[in-house]
Design a protein around this motif. Structure first.
Motif, mmCIF file in Angstrom:
data_model
loop_
_atom_site.group_PDB
_atom_site.id
_atom_site.type_symbol
_atom_site.label_atom_id
_atom_site.label_comp_id
_atom_site.label_asym_id
_atom_site.label_seq_id
_atom_site.Cartn_x
_atom_site.Cartn_y
_atom_site.Cartn_z
ATOM 1 N N TYR A 44 -1.805 -5.439 3.942
ATOM 2 C CA TYR A 44 -1.504 -3.862 3.542
ATOM 3 C C TYR A 44 -0.287 -3.354 3.253
ATOM 4 C CZ TYR A 44 -4.156 -1.378 7.167
ATOM 5 O OH TYR A 44 -5.045 -0.670 8.245
ATOM 6 N N LEU A 45 0.718 -4.567 2.935
ATOM 7 C CA LEU A 45 2.233 -4.605 2.356
ATOM 8 C C LEU A 45 1.356 -4.712 0.849
ATOM 9 C CD1 LEU A 45 4.169 -7.162 4.647
ATOM 10 C CD2 LEU A 45 5.217 -4.475 3.819
ATOM 11 N N LEU A 46 0.711 -5.418 0.505
ATOM 12 C CA LEU A 46 0.487 -5.705 -0.989
ATOM 13 C C LEU A 46 -0.726 -4.302 -1.186
ATOM 14 C CD1 LEU A 46 -0.781 -9.994 -0.463
ATOM 15 C CD2 LEU A 46 1.602 -8.091 -1.567
ATOM 16 N N ARG A 47 -1.190 -4.180 -0.221
ATOM 17 C CA ARG A 47 -2.600 -3.047 -1.331
ATOM 18 C C ARG A 47 -1.268 -2.114 -1.055
ATOM 19 N NH1 ARG A 47 -7.006 -0.303 2.777
ATOM 20 N NH2 ARG A 47 -4.668 0.434 3.538
ATOM 21 N N THR A 48 -0.686 -1.925 -0.392
ATOM 22 C CA THR A 48 0.025 -0.339 -1.142
ATOM 23 C C THR A 48 1.447 -1.007 -1.824
ATOM 24 O OG1 THR A 48 0.496 0.083 1.770
ATOM 25 C CG2 THR A 48 2.288 1.101 0.627
ATOM 26 N N PHE A 49 2.542 -1.325 -1.439
ATOM 27 C CA PHE A 49 3.470 -1.967 -2.973
ATOM 28 C C PHE A 49 3.190 -3.544 -3.873
ATOM 29 C CE2 PHE A 49 5.396 -0.739 0.960
ATOM 30 C CZ PHE A 49 5.825 0.361 0.890
ATOM 31 N N LYS A 50 1.788 -3.633 -3.847
ATOM 32 C CA LYS A 50 1.578 -4.316 -4.594
ATOM 33 C C LYS A 50 2.263 -6.607 -4.407
ATOM 34 C CE LYS A 50 0.130 -5.447 -9.143
ATOM 35 N NZ LYS A 50 -0.035 -4.465 -10.468
ATOM 36 N N GLU A 51 3.961 -6.039 -5.009
ATOM 37 C CA GLU A 51 4.551 -7.544 -4.936
ATOM 38 C C GLU A 51 5.777 -6.925 -3.817
ATOM 39 O OE1 GLU A 51 6.261 -7.564 -8.930
ATOM 40 O OE2 GLU A 51 4.619 -9.015 -9.634
ATOM 41 N N VAL A 52 5.678 -8.003 -2.947
ATOM 42 C CA VAL A 52 6.439 -8.143 -1.508
ATOM 43 C C VAL A 52 6.980 -9.605 -1.377
ATOM 44 C CG1 VAL A 52 5.359 -5.649 -0.704
ATOM 45 C CG2 VAL A 52 4.801 -8.498 -0.316
ATOM 46 N N PRO A 53 8.810 -8.757 -1.283
ATOM 47 C CA PRO A 53 9.238 -10.919 -0.602
ATOM 48 C C PRO A 53 8.167 -11.096 0.532
ATOM 49 C CG PRO A 53 10.208 -8.862 -0.606
ATOM 50 C CD PRO A 53 9.140 -8.472 -0.215
ATOM 51 N N LEU A 54 7.718 -12.664 -0.261
ATOM 52 C CA LEU A 54 7.216 -13.524 0.885
ATOM 53 C C LEU A 54 7.922 -14.207 1.974
ATOM 54 C CD1 LEU A 54 4.052 -15.226 1.173
ATOM 55 C CD2 LEU A 54 5.203 -16.901 0.003
ATOM 56 N N LYS A 55 7.843 -14.301 3.194
ATOM 57 C CA LYS A 55 8.721 -14.941 4.625
ATOM 58 C C LYS A 55 7.345 -15.718 5.406
ATOM 59 C CE LYS A 55 12.901 -14.966 6.545
ATOM 60 N NZ LYS A 55 12.276 -15.823 7.912
ATOM 61 N N THR A 56 7.599 -16.973 5.633
ATOM 62 C CA THR A 56 7.227 -17.591 5.790
ATOM 63 C C THR A 56 7.671 -18.126 6.790
ATOM 64 O OG1 THR A 56 7.153 -19.986 4.622
ATOM 65 C CG2 THR A 56 5.211 -18.357 4.261
ATOM 66 N N GLU A 57 8.662 -18.263 7.217
ATOM 67 C CA GLU A 57 9.844 -19.127 8.385
ATOM 68 C C GLU A 57 10.711 -17.949 8.890
ATOM 69 O OE1 GLU A 57 10.360 -22.248 8.958
ATOM 70 O OE2 GLU A 57 8.878 -22.869 7.434
ATOM 71 N N PRO A 58 10.376 -18.138 10.537
ATOM 72 C CA PRO A 58 10.606 -17.074 11.745
ATOM 73 C C PRO A 58 12.764 -17.251 11.305
ATOM 74 C CG PRO A 58 11.134 -19.193 12.458
ATOM 75 C CD PRO A 58 10.553 -19.707 11.261
ATOM 76 N N THR A 59 12.910 -15.684 11.562
ATOM 77 C CA THR A 59 14.833 -15.510 11.281
ATOM 78 C C THR A 59 15.007 -15.722 12.485
ATOM 79 O OG1 THR A 59 14.420 -14.400 9.530
ATOM 80 C CG2 THR A 59 16.016 -14.056 10.267
#
Length: 209
Positions: free
Chosen positions: A173-188
């Motif tokens: 959904y993020l990519l379809r809407t904004f195309k480029e977004v931050p990639l986060k694969t580690e938990p905060t």
């Protein structure tokens, strides 16, 4: 007389030292208190029940959101933005936006493609909250195998697959809407770990997710 005075001063000093020591001990105990209504990470990821609860938390987070539930964001980012539904007024209608509440106003702006960072519908906070929960499961879920012998590797893999699938849905959904977004694969897990991340391309995110 002087001896008695020195003796009294010595006793007073001893009492003060004892009181100070007790104060430090009490303070240390107070500082070491564990929260009664929260979870401590060191005590989590021990049982299959905890792993299951964490996965359920990922799903439950979709019922929450910044201004509206995440599922409504998903609906509006698709159908509303694609002119598949209407808010009850047309794009060209002469509407006094001051008479609309914030959500209705932002919906109108989205239909008119007049979207900026202040539009509440363009807020992706709820998506990254769910992504963070999924990242937590993906990273820490396998730890359960070390302490709970009643869960199998296959069961853990199933839970991890659910977390990865849900995380992939959020990025879809993020990519379809904004195309480029931050990639986060580690938990905060704490405020100290919050950092600003650069945008990643859809290709970069697709390779990881």
């Amino acid at each position: 007389m002087k001896f008695e005075m020195r003796n009294k001063i010595g006793k007073i000093a001893l009492i003060l030292i004892l009181l100070t020591s007790l104060g430090f001990t009490s303070c240390k105990k107070w500082l070491d208190l564990q929260p009664e209504d929260g979870l401590i990470e060191e005590n989590y990821w021990k049982t299959k029940e905890q792993l299951k609860s964490a996965v359920m938390g990922c799903y439950a987070s979709m019922l929450d959101g910044s201004a509206i539930p995440l599922t409504k964001y998903m609906f509006m980012w698709g159908e509303l933005r694609g002119d598949m539904v209407t808010t009850g007024f047309g794009v060209d209608d002469n509407i006094d936006i001051t008479t609309l509440n914030n959500l209705r106003r932002d919906q109108l702006f989205m239909i008119r493609t007049e979207i900026d960072a202040t539009n509440s519908i363009a807020n992706w906070e709820a998506f990254y909250r769910t992504i963070n929960y999924c990242n937590d499961v993906i990273k820490n879920g396998p730890k359960v195998l070390e302490t709970d012998k009643t869960i199998s590797q296959a069961q853990v893999n199933q839970y991890l697959a659910e977390a990865r699938g849900l995380r992939a849905l959020m990025y879809f959904y993020l990519l379809r809407t904004f195309k480029e977004v931050p990639l986060k694969t580690e938990p905060t897990t704490s405020d100290k770990e919050i950092v600003s991340l650069p945008k990643s391309t859809s290709e970069e995110i697709s390779e990881v997710i």
